[in-house]
Write an enzyme that holds these catalytic residues in place. Structure first.
Site, PDB file in Angstrom:
ATOM      1  CD  GLU A  86      -2.303  -1.267   2.753  1.00 34.17           C
ATOM      2  OE1 GLU A  86      -1.913  -0.573   3.649  1.00 34.17           O
ATOM      3  OE2 GLU A  86      -3.218  -2.324   3.341  1.00 34.17           O
ATOM      4  N   PRO A  87       1.616   1.601  -1.042  1.00 36.12           N
ATOM      5  CG  PRO A  87       2.858   1.624  -2.989  1.00 36.12           C
ATOM      6  CD  PRO A  87       2.063   0.456  -2.254  1.00 36.12           C
ATOM      7  N   GLY A  88       2.095   5.043  -0.720  1.00 30.76           N
ATOM      8  CA  GLY A  88       1.478   6.310  -0.928  1.00 30.76           C
ATOM      9  C   GLY A  88       2.637   7.378  -1.282  1.00 30.76           C
ATOM     10  NE  ARG A  89       6.113   9.494   3.658  1.00 30.45           N
ATOM     11  CZ  ARG A  89       5.507  10.428   4.470  1.00 30.45           C
ATOM     12  NH1 ARG A  89       5.818  11.906   4.138  1.00 30.45           N
ATOM     13  NH2 ARG A  89       5.053  10.235   5.334  1.00 30.45           N
ATOM     14  NE  ARG A 142       4.481  15.274   4.817  1.00 38.68           N
ATOM     15  CZ  ARG A 142       5.810  15.350   5.186  1.00 38.68           C
ATOM     16  NH1 ARG A 142       6.542  16.311   4.594  1.00 38.68           N
ATOM     17  NH2 ARG A 142       6.225  14.445   5.848  1.00 38.68           N
ATOM     18  CB  CYS A 147      -3.127  34.982  12.134  1.00 37.59           C
ATOM     19  SG  CYS A 147      -3.534  36.287  10.762  1.00 37.59           S
ATOM     20  CD  GLU A 148      -2.804  28.899  14.184  1.00 34.70           C
ATOM     21  OE1 GLU A 148      -1.762  28.525  14.955  1.00 34.70           O
ATOM     22  OE2 GLU A 148      -3.756  28.604  14.039  1.00 34.70           O
ATOM     23  CE1 TYR A 193      -0.643  10.512   3.419  1.00 39.86           C
ATOM     24  CE2 TYR A 193       1.673  10.286   3.036  1.00 39.86           C
ATOM     25  CZ  TYR A 193       0.577   9.686   3.352  1.00 39.86           C
ATOM     26  OH  TYR A 193       0.306   8.344   3.173  1.00 39.86           O
TER      27      TYR A 193
HETATM   28  N1  LLP Z   1      -1.016   2.085   4.435  1.00 42.26           N
HETATM   29  C1  LLP Z   1      -2.049   2.264   5.747  1.00 42.26           C
HETATM   30  C2  LLP Z   1      -2.530   1.461   6.278  1.00 42.26           C
HETATM   31  C3  LLP Z   1      -1.655   3.738   6.149  1.00 42.26           C
HETATM   32  O1  LLP Z   1      -2.035   4.105   7.380  1.00 42.26           O
HETATM   33  C4  LLP Z   1      -0.720   4.623   5.360  1.00 42.26           C
HETATM   34  C5  LLP Z   1      -0.282   5.923   5.770  1.00 42.26           C
HETATM   35  C6  LLP Z   1      -0.039   3.996   4.139  1.00 42.26           C
HETATM   36  C7  LLP Z   1      -0.679   2.699   3.677  1.00 42.26           C
HETATM   37  C8  LLP Z   1       0.653   4.679   3.098  1.00 42.26           C
HETATM   38  O2  LLP Z   1       1.884   4.948   3.805  1.00 42.26           O
HETATM   39  P1  LLP Z   1       3.152   5.695   2.863  1.00 42.26           P
HETATM   40  O3  LLP Z   1       3.516   4.768   1.750  1.00 42.26           O
HETATM   41  O4  LLP Z   1       2.518   6.794   2.339  1.00 42.26           O
HETATM   42  O5  LLP Z   1       4.247   5.910   3.960  1.00 42.26           O
HETATM   43  N2  LLP Z   1       0.691  12.859   6.792  1.00 42.26           N
HETATM   44  C9  LLP Z   1       1.736  12.107   7.277  1.00 42.26           C
HETATM   45  C10 LLP Z   1       1.544  10.458   6.753  1.00 42.26           C
HETATM   46  C11 LLP Z   1       0.448  10.019   7.313  1.00 42.26           C
HETATM   47  C12 LLP Z   1       0.394   8.392   6.944  1.00 42.26           C
HETATM   48  C13 LLP Z   1      -0.652   7.549   7.367  1.00 42.26           C
HETATM   49  N3  LLP Z   1      -0.885   6.369   6.984  1.00 42.26           N
HETATM   50  C14 LLP Z   1       2.888  13.176   6.606  1.00 42.26           C
HETATM   51  O6  LLP Z   1       2.632  13.873   5.850  1.00 42.26           O
HETATM   52  O7  LLP Z   1       4.155  12.501   6.866  1.00 42.26           O
END
Ligand code: LLP
Length: 414
Positions: A274-277, A313, A343-344, A372
């Site tokens: 489940e890659p996001g970032r 972030r 204003c913070e 993000y």
């Molecule tokens: N799977 C699950 C169950 C998750 O909770 C997350 C991220 C991912 C996959 C994806 O993770 P990644 O591959 O993107 O690391 N807003 C924060 C990051 C929050 C991540 C939440 N969960 C930031 O800006 O660093």
């Protein structure tokens, strides 16, 4: 220093074959800019890394849920990891295949579970016994069977920022791995569930893969125990979490080597991830214009037109984003705080940063903002959220228009 796909050509910052300043002048600022080719390449790198191992790469929609970003990933065959009915709606609107969707998250509502079952998603990653019971009862009513994994919490320290670390006993996430054997036995007794997978996600922005490997081993041991008891576990969901470089000295983990080594240690299992970032982070930047310069007795300030509501972030996680001038002017450097109009005091993008000596009217890019970034933007201080642009080679288009003043009050009554 820019990270690919951003690069200077002749002192001008480009993404792919497009001059960022041309976009900024045309759309106005602040504006998020994403590279379609970088997103595709980063997704394909994951897909290829699994080689012959049966697998599903489910992009974590929470990282960037723009419809055009989801559409280009769907066109490449990506699956999606969602955490809400809203994300499922987006995936469907973008042409995503529901049978490649996994639903994660600690607090799914009855309505969300119903929506997901009616849509025919692939599976749920469940985080409590009550959730398993709820899914079983809704599946029974709808006359369907629900494929489920239990998200286990393996007590592995991800060694990342505490707000994005999820794999320790004190965290709200998952079910203690020590209780997992019993939970699977009870899940197997629920007639409308197919508990055929185990999932695990220990945190985000991991630059060192060792904690991921440790968690993987704990999950493999659990799967071996479950199989020995006759449970038909076919799938291991590795979660997301691989980090990306935000600073020039940081090194990105080698996705191909990491996934390859995990594949080499499993056989007869389908792997999900489940890659996001790591798919969208480096593919995007937030472009902003310098409004003012000012100095106090102790500080030099660069005031820009983006703020914490556009990119939270730095305020929320003390995150570092490189600040790159769109034109390298040769005016030297300055040590400054880069701040926005909100204003913070927490509204800053950098503190005491040595950076290009930019002047009012100049543009800068906040790098590595594809993940993000926009998704966490708000209307705080009644600021319309920025536009989003997708670059594809030398062409680009607005994939979300800047909010208008009327958008700000939609749904409100005076
Ligand atoms: N799977 C699950 C169950 C998750 O909770 C997350 C991220 C991912 C996959 C994806 O993770 P990644 O591959 O993107 O690391 N807003 C924060 C990051 C929050 C991540 C939440 N969960 C930031 O800006 O660093």
């Amino acid at each position: 220093m820019p990270f690919p796909p951003f690069a200077y050509r002749d002192r001008t910052l480009f993404v792919e074959d497009t001059d960022l300043e041309a976009i900024a002048r045309s759309t106005s600022t602040p504006v998020y800019v994403y590279s379609a080719n970088a997103i595709r390449e980063r997704y394909r790198r994951y897909d290829r890394a699994f080689g012959q191992t049966p697998h599903m790469v489910c992009f974590a929609v929470k990282a960037n849920s723009n419809l055009s970003v989801l559409r280009l990933l769907a066109a490449d065959g990506a699956g999606f990891d969602i955490v809400s009915g809203g994300e499922l709606f987006r995936v469907l609107q973008a042409g995503g295949d529901p049978s490649r969707v996994v639903f994660s998250g600690v607090g799914k509502t009855r309505e969300e579970v119903e929506y997901a079952l009616e849509t025919g998603i692939h599976s749920f990653n469940c985080e409590s016994e009550s959730e398993l019971a709820l899914i079983d009862s809704i599946a029974s009513r709808l006359g369907v069977k629900a494929r489920v994994a239990v998200r286990v919490n393996p007590h592995v320290d991800a060694q990342t920022h505490p707000y994005i670390s999820t794999g320790l006993r004190d965290h709200k996430f998952g079910i203690d791995i020590a209780q997992a054997d019993e939970v699977y036995a009870r899940a197997a007794a629920l007639p409308n569930l197919i508990p055929d997978a185990v999932s695990c996600h220990i945190g985000s922005q991991l630059l060192d893969t060792a904690p991921l490997v440790e968690a993987f081993e704990a999950v493999l041991a659990l799967i071996a125990r479950l199989r020995a008891r006759g449970m038909g576990i076919t799938t291991l969901d590795l979660g997301g979490g691989l980090g990306v470089p935000y600073k020039p000295e940081q090194r990105e983990p080698d996705v191909t080597a990491h996934i390859g080594s995990l594949c080499a240690r499993t056989s007869g299992l389908t792997l999900m991830t489940e890659p996001g970032r790591s798919i969208v982070g480096p593919a995007g930047a937030l472009v902003t214009r310098v409004l003012y310069r000012k100095s106090t007795a102790t500080k030099e300030f660069v005031v820009v037109d983006a703020a914490m509501n556009d990119l939270i972030r730095p305020a929320l996680y003390q995150a570092h984003h490189e600040i790159l001038p769109l034109r390298q002017s040769g005016a030297g450097t300055v040590i400054a705080d880069v701040v926005g109009p909100v204003c913070e005091t927490g509204d800053f993008f950098a503190r005491d940063r040595e950076m290009a000596n930019v002047m009012p009217g100049d543009f800068v890019a906040l790098a590595t903002a594809g993940a993000y970034g926009f998704v966490l933007a708000s209307n705080y201080n009644s600021r319309p959220r920025p536009a989003e642009v997708l670059v594809d080679g030398a062409g680009w288009r607005i994939v979300r228009r800047r909010e208008s003043l009327v958008d700000l009050i939609r749904g409100e009554e005076a």
